[in-house]
Design an enzyme around this catalytic site. Sequence first.
Site, PDB file in Angstrom:
ATOM      1  N   TYR A  77       0.689  -1.173   0.023  1.00 29.24           N
ATOM      2  CA  TYR A  77      -0.025   0.015  -0.091  1.00 29.24           C
ATOM      3  C   TYR A  77       0.951   1.216  -0.117  1.00 29.24           C
ATOM      4  O   TYR A  77       1.733   1.302   0.828  1.00 29.24           O
ATOM      5  CB  TYR A  77      -0.974   0.035   1.188  1.00 29.24           C
ATOM      6  CG  TYR A  77      -1.838   1.219   1.171  1.00 29.24           C
ATOM      7  CD1 TYR A  77      -2.658   1.507   0.393  1.00 29.24           C
ATOM      8  CD2 TYR A  77      -1.587   2.038   2.491  1.00 29.24           C
ATOM      9  CE1 TYR A  77      -3.492   2.711   0.390  1.00 29.24           C
ATOM     10  CE2 TYR A  77      -2.481   3.201   2.593  1.00 29.24           C
ATOM     11  CZ  TYR A  77      -3.241   3.489   1.496  1.00 29.24           C
ATOM     12  OH  TYR A  77      -3.910   4.742   1.577  1.00 29.24           O
ATOM     13  N   HIS A 115      -4.563   5.180  -2.271  1.00 29.52           N
ATOM     14  CA  HIS A 115      -5.976   6.024  -2.544  1.00 29.52           C
ATOM     15  C   HIS A 115      -5.456   7.665  -3.066  1.00 29.52           C
ATOM     16  O   HIS A 115      -4.377   8.204  -2.742  1.00 29.52           O
ATOM     17  CB  HIS A 115      -6.527   6.327  -1.122  1.00 29.52           C
ATOM     18  CG  HIS A 115      -7.139   5.111  -0.753  1.00 29.52           C
ATOM     19  ND1 HIS A 115      -6.416   4.229   0.360  1.00 29.52           N
ATOM     20  CD2 HIS A 115      -8.254   4.425  -0.810  1.00 29.52           C
ATOM     21  CE1 HIS A 115      -7.071   3.170   0.780  1.00 29.52           C
ATOM     22  NE2 HIS A 115      -8.170   3.125  -0.052  1.00 29.52           N
TER      23      HIS A 115
END
Length: 162
Positions: A77, A115
């Site tokens: 991530y 994101h």
Amino acid sequence: MGAGREVSISLDGVRDKNLMQLKKLNTALFPVRYNDKYYADALASGDFTKLAYYSDICVGSIACRLEKKEGGGLRVYIMTLGVLAPYRGLGIGTKLLNHVIDLCSKQHISEMYLHVQTNNEDAISFYKKFGFEITDTIQNYYTNITPPDCYLLTKFITKTKN
């Protein structure tokens, strides 16, 4: 800048002794404040978190978290990737992201994701150049910034041929 002068871009690992550099960069680059867990995850990721130096000046960083996938294996991530505005367009963000993509490939990690705020068109087009695709939209992901929505961008990595 003198004609023909080669300027070096170098990467360095994040450790306790230079963690303040990452904190200062994040304050300058991002509209959110990061908590202690973010910095603990960044340190724990080892080579997946790097500071970027342009002629020995710290101008950018990538900070990742390694996550276990359901059914085994790891995925990465990307918590943050940023370069100070005067140093954008010089290949620093590309060098940081390619470093992590190469590490994933060498360590047989097949998935990276992040994101991005839905109005951050520069970031979206940057990641798409590296094969990331928008795989989801999350409403009200962010608090205290507008728009609050984000895209989930994912890249699946194929193994390198050795």
